[in-house]
Design an enzyme around this catalytic site. Structure first.
Site, PDB file in Angstrom:
ATOM      1  N   THR A  15       0.815  -1.210   0.000  1.00  0.00           N
ATOM      2  CA  THR A  15       0.000   0.000   0.000  1.00  0.00           C
ATOM      3  C   THR A  15       0.852   1.265   0.000  1.00  0.00           C
ATOM      4  OG1 THR A  15      -0.142  -0.132   2.413  1.00  0.00           O
ATOM      5  CG2 THR A  15      -1.939  -1.104   1.159  1.00  0.00           C
TER       6      THR A  15
ATOM      7  N   SER B 123       8.184   4.512   6.569  1.00  0.00           N
ATOM      8  CA  SER B 123       7.210   5.174   7.435  1.00  0.00           C
ATOM      9  C   SER B 123       7.506   4.989   8.914  1.00  0.00           C
ATOM     10  CB  SER B 123       5.798   4.681   7.085  1.00  0.00           C
ATOM     11  OG  SER B 123       4.816   5.445   7.760  1.00  0.00           O
ATOM     12  N   HIS B 124       6.612   4.315   9.629  1.00  0.00           N
ATOM     13  CA  HIS B 124       6.706   4.180  11.074  1.00  0.00           C
ATOM     14  C   HIS B 124       7.524   2.962  11.491  1.00  0.00           C
ATOM     15  CE1 HIS B 124       3.414   1.945   9.386  1.00  0.00           C
ATOM     16  NE2 HIS B 124       3.410   1.135  10.432  1.00  0.00           N
TER      17      HIS B 124
ATOM     18  N   LYS C 292       9.009   4.318  -2.580  1.00  0.00           N
ATOM     19  CA  LYS C 292       7.689   4.414  -3.212  1.00  0.00           C
ATOM     20  C   LYS C 292       7.680   5.557  -4.216  1.00  0.00           C
ATOM     21  CE  LYS C 292       4.855   7.428  -0.265  1.00  0.00           C
ATOM     22  NZ  LYS C 292       3.501   7.557   0.309  1.00  0.00           N
TER      23      LYS C 292
ATOM     24  N   ASP D 281       5.740  10.412  13.039  1.00  0.00           N
ATOM     25  CA  ASP D 281       6.452   9.158  12.797  1.00  0.00           C
ATOM     26  C   ASP D 281       7.669   9.340  11.904  1.00  0.00           C
ATOM     27  OD1 ASP D 281       5.029   9.704  10.455  1.00  0.00           O
ATOM     28  OD2 ASP D 281       4.847   7.572   9.960  1.00  0.00           O
TER      29      ASP D 281
ATOM     30  N   ASP E 204       8.416   9.186   8.641  1.00  0.00           N
ATOM     31  CA  ASP E 204       8.427  10.058   7.461  1.00  0.00           C
ATOM     32  C   ASP E 204       7.497  11.248   7.588  1.00  0.00           C
ATOM     33  OD1 ASP E 204       6.072   8.554   7.260  1.00  0.00           O
ATOM     34  OD2 ASP E 204       6.126   8.541   5.078  1.00  0.00           O
TER      35      ASP E 204
ATOM     36  N   ASP F 236       4.153  11.520   8.226  1.00  0.00           N
ATOM     37  CA  ASP F 236       2.763  11.567   7.761  1.00  0.00           C
ATOM     38  C   ASP F 236       1.739  11.151   8.816  1.00  0.00           C
ATOM     39  OD1 ASP F 236       3.255   8.842   7.768  1.00  0.00           O
ATOM     40  OD2 ASP F 236       2.775   8.514   5.652  1.00  0.00           O
ATOM     41  N   ARG F 237       2.204  10.655   9.967  1.00  0.00           N
ATOM     42  CA  ARG F 237       1.276  10.247  11.024  1.00  0.00           C
ATOM     43  C   ARG F 237       1.368  11.191  12.219  1.00  0.00           C
ATOM     44  NH1 ARG F 237       0.462   3.792  10.911  1.00  0.00           N
ATOM     45  NH2 ARG F 237       0.806   3.483   8.685  1.00  0.00           N
TER      46      ARG F 237
ATOM     47  N   THR G  12      -8.263   0.932   3.203  1.00  0.00           N
ATOM     48  CA  THR G  12      -7.067   1.487   3.827  1.00  0.00           C
ATOM     49  C   THR G  12      -6.025   1.784   2.748  1.00  0.00           C
ATOM     50  OG1 THR G  12      -7.461   0.344   5.912  1.00  0.00           O
ATOM     51  CG2 THR G  12      -5.190   0.984   5.425  1.00  0.00           C
TER      52      THR G  12
ATOM     53  N   GLU H  55      -7.345   8.247   8.609  1.00  0.00           N
ATOM     54  CA  GLU H  55      -7.280   6.812   8.858  1.00  0.00           C
ATOM     55  C   GLU H  55      -7.056   6.575  10.343  1.00  0.00           C
ATOM     56  OE1 GLU H  55      -5.506   5.065   4.696  1.00  0.00           O
ATOM     57  OE2 GLU H  55      -4.089   5.512   6.304  1.00  0.00           O
TER      58      GLU H  55
ATOM     59  N   LYS I  79      -1.196  11.954   3.887  1.00  0.00           N
ATOM     60  CA  LYS I  79      -1.515  12.319   5.260  1.00  0.00           C
ATOM     61  C   LYS I  79      -0.365  13.152   5.802  1.00  0.00           C
ATOM     62  CE  LYS I  79      -0.373   7.555   6.686  1.00  0.00           C
ATOM     63  NZ  LYS I  79      -0.673   6.751   5.491  1.00  0.00           N
TER      64      LYS I  79
END
Length: 542
Positions: free
Chosen positions: A17, A112-113, A125, A276, A278, A280-281, A343, A362, A375
């Site tokens: 994803t 990411s996280h 990505k 996180d 990168d 985005d959270r 998701t 999300e 995000k």
């Protein structure tokens, strides 16, 4: 100067994803990075002479891969690469740069996280020209190319000094090293009332922001401390490190427990937040209260008009299917569209581009809006700060008044991490096979009214995405959702989402796990979690 290197395919380069994620040693295999990057380029058309944005979260192997991508971009005919200084560029900042400068697309280096380090995770990505994650059509094309690739193009060029802002010529291609924060900070200043937030800090408002030694450190120092006047030290763990300081850069109540403990303590600041790997959270905690990501989405949407960038109102709200229905009630009251998607942020892209939604979220700690196509953790923190400044109330007061107005969705996610893949697949297959027999039955005194395997019909392009999560709905609006996650790098993560809607404001102060206890037991009984996984409890509860 340019050459083609003969290579052989790898059979494990299917993007998930959020791109391709593997352990660092996997990416360090001969030609592994080159094969995947060339497969990205081979899956795209019309980029000759165009601009590619490049950056990452600073994790281990980030710098080496950036040099490879630059050399391959030159050999494949890109006209320009814009790269974040030091290889740093948060995912939402990269989305903004793509959009602001009309770039063809971008490559973001991040897992990411997930943890970083020599034996931890790495990821690559591709984001398209709208600044959002590649569509499934593109990722499918990339995967098919990785299975047949026989060579990649690369330029024999000296390494670029990515620590120095400026422009250099690499063959026929320009490389521009940019300040990773400047454009993003300017965008934030255009959306939010920085003056009101500055006044709030001047009047003694106290905040803690934990960057978790990840990418948002430089953004937090510049925006919160320099531009908004928060005291020095407001941003903690703000230096990005290749291994994130040995910690897990996931802003949840397990990996940011120290922040939670401080916010629940006797001398707690007014507001606590984290982001996180990168950027985005986000994690939002008020003095004495944790705000779930699902509730945060609903509360941000309900109050968005208080920020200058959203004074005209929202076009619509979108949430992933596992996210609680709290935002649905906000959309209903505002009289705007509400969209339930699978998701993966890519599904929000069509809605945002079509002008159907303004704010998306999300349950996995991601919220954002139409300002970019990802995000955005810092954005969410700033919108909360703007709301706090405008309302002059505490986070707890805002939450309690929101629940009194809309009702409370008690909600929790139970993660069973690194479950043996065959066991996880067997659980899902068995549950999927009996969905049709569940409606009309009762478990733990709870009557099941519906059960299905969620399928999404995109209202913009008409595409259909099936098998997006198994849902069991109970009488009264409660539900349990089961889903296997695609963001890990080893084994499988079973995510179980448990939700109960409580309209009675006299019952809005219950402990979440206690409020959900019967549903948690029912979930185990329905899916056979213990028997399939061998686990007596989740790895993480959020």
């Amino acid at each position: 100067m340019f050459r083609t290197v003969v290579t052989t395919p790898y059979d494990d380069q299917k993007p998930g994803t959020s791109g391709l994620r593997k352990k660092v040693p996997v990416f360090q295999q001969e030609n592994y990075v080159e094969n995947f990057v060339q497969s990205i380029f081979d899956s795209l058309d019309g980029f000759k002479g165009k601009t590619l944005v490049l950056g990452g979260d600073g994790r281990f192997y980030n710098r080496e891969v950036i040099q490879v991508v630059i050399r391959m971009a030159a050999a494949n005919g890109f006209g320009k690469v814009m790269v974040g200084q030091g290889g740093i560029l948060s995912t939402p900042a990269a989305s903004n740069v793509i959009r602001k400068y009309g770039a063809f697309g971008g490559i973001i280096l991040s897992a990411s996280h997930n943890p970083g380090g020599p034996h931890e995770d790495f990821g690559i990505k591709y984001n398209g020209e709208n600044g959002g994650p590649a569509t499934e059509t593109i990722t499918d094309r990339i995967f098919e190319r990785t299975r047949t690739i026989g060579g990649y193009k690369i330029a024999d060029l000296a390494p670029v000094d990515i620590d120095k802002v400026g422009t250099v010529l690499m063959g026929d291609m320009t490389v521009e090293v940019i300040d990773p924060v400047a454009d993003y900070a300017a965008l934030m200043e255009s959306l939010f009332d920085f003056e009101a937030i500055r006044t709030m800090f001047t009047n003694g408002f106290r905040m803690r922001f934990d960057a978790m030694h990840a990418v948002t450190g430089p953004y937090a120092k510049e925006i919160f401390e320099k531009r908004l006047g928060a005291p020095d030290g407001t941003a903690r763990n703000f230096v990005p490190l290749p291994d994130f300081g040995g910690h897990h850069p996931d802003p949840n109540l397990v990996h940011a427990k120290h922040l939670y403990d401080e916010m629940m303590g006797p001398d707690a600041p007014d507001f606590g937040a984290a982001s996180d790997g990168d950027g985005d959270r986000n994690l939002i905690i008020g003095k004495g209260i944790f705000i779930t990501p699902s509730d945060s989405l609903a509360m941000l949407a309900a109050n968005a008009r208080l920020a200058p960038g959203y004074r005209k109102g929202l076009k619509g709200i979108a949430r992933s299917m596992p996210t609680s229905g709290a935002a649905d009630r906000v959309a209903e009251k505002l009289g705007i569209g509400m969209y339930e998607t699978p998701t993966g942020w890519k599904f929000f892209g069509n809605l945002l581009d079509a002008g159907k939604a303004t704010i998306c979220g999300e349950e996995s700690a991601g919220t954002g809006s139409d300002h970019v196509r990802e995000k955005d953790g810092v954005w969410a923190v700033l919108l909360w700060l703007n709301i706090l400044a405008a309302r002059g109330e505490s986070v707890k007061e805002i939450a309690e008044r929101h629940w009194a107005t809309y009702g409370r969705n008690y909600y929790s996610r139970h993660d069973y991490e690194e479950v043996e893949t065959d066991r996880a697949n067997a659980l899902v297959a068995e549950l999927r096979g009996k969905l049709g027999t569940l409606p009309g039955t009762s478990v733990r005194g709870l009557k099941i009214v519906a059960a299905d395997d969620f399928a999404y019909h995109d209202p913009v392009d008409g595409s259909v995405s099936r098998n997006q999560g198994l849902r069991v709905l109970f009488d009264g609006g409660s539900r349990v959702v089961f889903r296997l996650s695609g963001t890990g790098t080893s084994g499988a993560t079973l995510r179980v989402y448990i939700e109960r809607y409580e309209p009675d404001k006299l019952r809005h102060d219950l402990d979440t796990q206690e409020a959900l206890a019967d549903l948690i037991a029912a979930a185990d009984e329905i899916a056979g979690i213990r028997s399939h996984t061998g686990r007596n409890k989740p790895s993480v509860i959020t």
